[in-house]
Scaffold this active site. Structure first.
Site, short mmCIF file in Angstrom:
data_model
loop_
_atom_site.label_atom_id
_atom_site.label_comp_id
_atom_site.label_asym_id
_atom_site.label_seq_id
_atom_site.Cartn_x
_atom_site.Cartn_y
_atom_site.Cartn_z
N LYS A 235 0.93 -1.25 -0.01
CA LYS A 235 -0.04 -0.16 -0.01
C LYS A 235 0.96 1.23 -0.02
O LYS A 235 2.02 1.18 0.04
CB LYS A 235 -1.13 -0.09 1.31
N ARG A 269 -3.86 -9.88 4.44
CA ARG A 269 -4.00 -9.84 3.17
C ARG A 269 -2.79 -9.44 2.11
O ARG A 269 -2.23 -8.14 2.52
CB ARG A 269 -5.11 -8.67 3.00
#
Length: 323
Positions: A235, A269
């Protein structure tokens, strides 16, 4: 802020996957969720698994590498045009059907749409992973009807819209209160307590400092008493923290996942399932939840190095003869 009295502590959430052979005891196991997107505008892979065969192949590969769970999405979180639910279902459902026929891996549909969730659960998904904070008022009733699991995520914007310059007095407290309210919604709609997971939503309507704060203080999210997900892989907060482009964030992603787990997260995740599984299995051993695969180093008179290199057929046969 109202905080409901939850009915079970984290360690009792042992049946994540009740319809098939798999279950996960979160007091002793960290679940690795692999990411497969059938989108052309995914922030990370930019459509690498948009084709049906590629999506199925990637899902099964992740399962073969030890992923406990594969998350299949048809619409990215990022701002963009609305996709009709039928088209989203056409992207997600065939992948779920094909993978379910070939594997008992846990499957989730990454969707905020009740109609897509219904189609995905009928196709064999076990979980709905909603990244929009329950924006569709019908979603919880669908989950409850199917007896499915749901991931409730903190995010503030309407689906696929911009949320400029997010500000929080205390981001962790705000996230925790938001999740507590939505957990209560889910319980009131008939979703069983042991079917609920929570995600503080790293980077979702948050800047880098917010996401780093959540990672550092994840324990305060975990205190809600539900298995927590850390969706940190590759991210922007990781890229901005270390100054790395998206394809050079793997090791830092595993570090962020590890930090979250040490603070109470129980699902990570991740895009790189193979390396993430290795990291999480090590954490489980280090925390005393499972035994090492082998004990050889400094266990005898001679300090022979542990050799886990796969042997050729000839070498294996020679070892057997020597024994």
């Amino acid at each position: 802020m109202f905080e409901p009295e939850f009915r079970a502590p984290l360690h009792t959430f042992t049946d994540l996957h009740t319809n098939r052979a798999r279950s996960i005891d979160f007091s002793r196991r960290i679940a690795v969720m692999a990411v497969v997107n059938r989108t052309k505008d995914s922030f990370f892979d930019s459509g690498a698994t948009f084709a049906l065969d590629r999506a199925v192949e990637a899902s099964l590969a992740a399962a073969s590498h030890g992923a406990d769970w594969v998350d299949i999405g048809g619409v990215p979180f990022s701002p963009g045009p609305e996709l009709p639910w039928q088209e989203e279902a056409d992207r997600v459902v065939p992948v779920i059907q094909a993978v379910r026929e070939a594997s008992d891996v846990i499957l989730s549909a990454d969707t905020f749409s009740a109609k897509v969730a219904d189609a995905a659960l009928r196709a064999g998904a076990n979980i709905v992973n909603d990244t929009t904070g329950l924006s569709d008022p019908d979603l919880l009733s669908v989950v409850a009807e199917h007896g499915a699991h749901i991931v409730i995520t903190h995010s503030l914007a309407a689906p696929r819209t911009v949320f400029p310059k997010p500000q929080y007095d205390d981001v962790v407290a705000s996230v925790r209160d938001f999740l507590a309210v939505r957990i209560e919604w889910a319980l009131n709609e008939g979703v069983a307590a042991d079917k609920i997971l929570i995600d503080p939503g790293h980077d979702l309507n948050k800047n880098t400092l917010h996401s780093l704060e959540i990672t550092r203080r994840y324990a305060e999210i975990a205190k809600l008493g539900f298995p927590g997900l850390a969706a940190v892989s590759n991210k922007d907060f990781i890229g901005e923290a270390i100054g790395a482009p998206k394809f050079e964030r793997q090791s830092a992603s595993i570090a962020a996942a590890t930090m979250s787990v040490m603070n109470g997260a129980r699902v990570v995740r991740m895009h790189d399932a193979k390396e993430s599984v290795k990291a999480m299995r090590l954490l489980e051993v280090a925390m005393g939840w499972r035994e090492p695969v082998m004990l050889k180093h400094n266990m005898g008179d001679l300090n022979d190095p542990a050799d886990l290199t796969p042997k050729t057929d000839d070498a294996a046969e020679q070892d057997q003869q020597e024994q």
